[in-house]
Design an enzyme around this catalytic site. Structure first.
Site, mmCIF file in Angstrom:
data_model
loop_
_atom_site.group_PDB
_atom_site.id
_atom_site.type_symbol
_atom_site.label_atom_id
_atom_site.label_comp_id
_atom_site.label_asym_id
_atom_site.label_seq_id
_atom_site.Cartn_x
_atom_site.Cartn_y
_atom_site.Cartn_z
ATOM 1 N N GLY A 136 72.046 20.028 18.239
ATOM 2 C CA GLY A 136 71.421 21.305 17.868
ATOM 3 C C GLY A 136 71.250 22.171 19.102
ATOM 4 N N ASP B 68 52.445 17.230 19.315
ATOM 5 C CA ASP B 68 51.132 17.098 18.669
ATOM 6 C C ASP B 68 50.108 16.571 19.687
ATOM 7 O OD1 ASP B 68 52.376 17.655 16.052
ATOM 8 O OD2 ASP B 68 53.333 15.730 16.412
ATOM 9 N N HIS C 107 54.697 12.798 12.119
ATOM 10 C CA HIS C 107 54.697 14.167 12.642
ATOM 11 C C HIS C 107 54.731 15.110 11.436
ATOM 12 C CE1 HIS C 107 55.620 17.865 14.623
ATOM 13 N NE2 HIS C 107 56.727 17.984 13.926
HETATM 14 P P1 NAX Z 1 67.242 25.930 14.991
HETATM 15 O O1 NAX Z 1 67.560 26.141 13.552
HETATM 16 O O2 NAX Z 1 67.058 27.098 15.882
HETATM 17 O O3 NAX Z 1 68.378 25.021 15.643
HETATM 18 C C1 NAX Z 1 68.866 23.882 15.039
HETATM 19 C C2 NAX Z 1 70.305 23.729 15.476
HETATM 20 O O4 NAX Z 1 70.794 22.485 14.984
HETATM 21 C C3 NAX Z 1 71.226 24.817 14.937
HETATM 22 O O5 NAX Z 1 71.900 25.437 16.013
HETATM 23 C C4 NAX Z 1 72.188 24.047 14.042
HETATM 24 O O6 NAX Z 1 73.502 24.592 14.068
HETATM 25 C C5 NAX Z 1 72.127 22.674 14.671
HETATM 26 N N1 NAX Z 1 72.606 21.595 13.795
HETATM 27 C C6 NAX Z 1 72.458 21.477 12.461
HETATM 28 N N2 NAX Z 1 73.074 20.376 12.027
HETATM 29 C C7 NAX Z 1 73.619 19.774 13.098
HETATM 30 C C8 NAX Z 1 74.404 18.618 13.276
HETATM 31 N N3 NAX Z 1 74.777 17.852 12.240
HETATM 32 N N4 NAX Z 1 74.800 18.294 14.525
HETATM 33 C C9 NAX Z 1 74.452 19.063 15.559
HETATM 34 N N5 NAX Z 1 73.723 20.200 15.457
HETATM 35 C C10 NAX Z 1 73.302 20.543 14.238
HETATM 36 O O7 NAX Z 1 65.977 24.963 15.005
HETATM 37 P P2 NAX Z 1 64.963 24.657 16.209
HETATM 38 O O8 NAX Z 1 63.868 25.647 16.166
HETATM 39 O O9 NAX Z 1 65.726 24.471 17.467
HETATM 40 O O10 NAX Z 1 64.346 23.271 15.702
HETATM 41 C C11 NAX Z 1 65.122 22.111 15.655
HETATM 42 C C12 NAX Z 1 64.394 21.018 14.893
HETATM 43 O O11 NAX Z 1 63.181 20.673 15.563
HETATM 44 C C13 NAX Z 1 63.977 21.420 13.481
HETATM 45 O O12 NAX Z 1 64.255 20.321 12.612
HETATM 46 C C14 NAX Z 1 62.490 21.614 13.604
HETATM 47 O O13 NAX Z 1 61.829 21.403 12.366
HETATM 48 C C15 NAX Z 1 62.149 20.547 14.605
HETATM 49 N N6 NAX Z 1 60.846 20.661 15.282
HETATM 50 C C16 NAX Z 1 60.222 19.496 15.591
HETATM 51 C C17 NAX Z 1 59.032 19.468 16.276
HETATM 52 C C18 NAX Z 1 58.391 18.180 16.625
HETATM 53 O O14 NAX Z 1 57.311 18.232 17.217
HETATM 54 N N7 NAX Z 1 58.931 17.005 16.308
HETATM 55 C C19 NAX Z 1 58.351 20.742 16.638
HETATM 56 C C20 NAX Z 1 59.265 21.915 16.699
HETATM 57 C C21 NAX Z 1 60.310 21.967 15.610
HETATM 58 O O15 NAX Z 1 59.717 22.474 14.453
#
Ligand code: NAX
Length: 328
Positions: free
Chosen positions: A11, A159, A187
């Site tokens: 990602g 968190d 989470h």
């Molecule tokens: P974005 O939507 O900006 O970026 C995600 C990226 O992942 C996109 O560029 C997409 O093309 C890519 N992607 C999708 N499927 C893929 C695959 N099969 N292989 C490789 N890349 C792939 O999201 P972003 O704000 O960067 O957040 C990423 C993830 O972090 C989300 O699932 C979000 O919910 C999660 N989070 C987790 C947190 C935590 O504390 N654990 C907090 C922050 C965030 O909410």
């Protein structure tokens, strides 16, 4: 300088990636004397945008950045990697049920687990940030039978950091005065930030504050719903703080925890504290020589017990759902 550490980020063209890559490349993860090689995975339509990010990485001329490779095939990108930061995930779309979300993410984390199993370095360590992080980590781990299960973890450090920051604000202490913070469970909004073991300048936080109503009705919801509050204010989800927490998590795993303190990591349960064996749940952990251990022997009062049980029940439901879908 030593041999480069190979760090995969999935990602990588996303919001979190835009913060994370520059931190890793500039040495925030392994320090100024360890070069890193970045391996960046994206889906095919996002590769062009990722190329732009790589141009910016080049333009920083980071002394610790030894190379960057990008691609859309996990088996190529993960080849020989020492750390895998799995950030890319499928967000919940309009009208999407939880089962659909778990299934869509299974389609990402099962093949990534298999690819890591086949091509990652022997010392691979995996951090899952992409949501639902705990269950995505469980899916990846279950699809990587040759990698020790202890090498898979999910991020609850954001968190944890939020819990420290809110406690510091309440008590007027510095964040460095706060030790032994724990996030238990998932989470998600059911997570439990525990002030009955956290210490402020050596004093148990719950005793110092002595206000169960604040703890229950202000503190816990503020920490647990902070992600939603950020979206409300910023119009986008936490990105720089999530990247920073991902770095903190991986750095602690590599370098260890200081004496007299611990961190929160979601790791595979061995049944400690009554958390069903096999679930990837957040615990207080210490880390030494690259191996984590769940802190043992903490006493849980009835309030904590009920909070932990509720969050763990949610994890068990998610596990059952992905089992039903044949993902684990
Ligand atoms: P974005 O939507 O900006 O970026 C995600 C990226 O992942 C996109 O560029 C997409 O093309 C890519 N992607 C999708 N499927 C893929 C695959 N099969 N292989 C490789 N890349 C792939 O999201 P972003 O704000 O960067 O957040 C990423 C993830 O972090 C989300 O699932 C979000 O919910 C999660 N989070 C987790 C947190 C935590 O504390 N654990 C907090 C922050 C965030 O909410």
């Amino acid at each position: 300088m030593s041999t480069p550490v190979k760090v995969a980020v999935t990602g990588a063209a996303g919001q979190i990636g835009y913060s994370l890559l520059f931190r890793i490349a500039s040495g925030s993860l392994f320090g100024p004397d360890t070069p890193v090689e970045l391996r960046l995975l994206e889906i095919t339509p996002a590769l062009k945008s990722l190329e732009g990010v790589v141009m910016e990485l080049d333009d920083c001329a980071f002394p610790t950045l030894a190379g960057v490779q990008i691609g859309d095939d996990p088996a190529t990108v993960f080849d020989g990697v020492n750390f895998a930061l799995l950030v890319g995930a499928r967000p919940r779309g309009p009208g999407m049920e939880r089962g659909d979300l778990l299934e869509a993410n299974g389609g990402i984390f099962a093949p990534q687990g298999k690819a890591l199993n086949d091509v990652a370095a022997d010392d691979i360590r995996v951090v899952v940030t992409g949501n639902p992080a705990n269950t995505n980590a469980l899916i990846a781990q279950s699809n990587a039978p040759d990698i020790p299960a202890s090498r898979f973890s999910a991020l609850t450090r954001l968190d944890h950091n939020r819990a420290i920051s809110q406690l510091a604000a309440k008590t007027g202490a510095a964040v460095t005065d706060i030790k032994k913070m724990t996030i238990w469970g998932n989470h998600s909004a059911t997570q439990y930030p525990d002030l009955f073991h956290a210490e402020v300048k050596g004093q148990i936080a719950a005793d110092l504050i002595n206000d169960q109503d604040w703890l229950e009705n202000t503190y816990i919801p503020t920490v647990a719903k902070r992600g939603a509050a950020i979206i409300d204010a910023r119009g986008a989800s936490s990105a720089a703080s999530a990247a920073s927490a991902t770095i903190d998590h991986a750095r602690t795993w590599a370098q260890g925890t200081p004496d007299g303190d611990w961190v929160s990591m979601a790791v595979k349960s061995d049944g400690s504290y009554g958390v069903a064996e096999g679930l990837i749940s957040s615990f207080p952990v210490t880390v030494k020589d690259g191996e984590w251990q769940i802190v043992q022997g903490l006493e849980l009062n009835d309030f904590s017990r009920a909070k932990i049980d509720a969050s763990v029940a949610e994890l068990a439901e998610e596990r059952d759902a992905v089992k039903g879908l044949g993902l684990i």
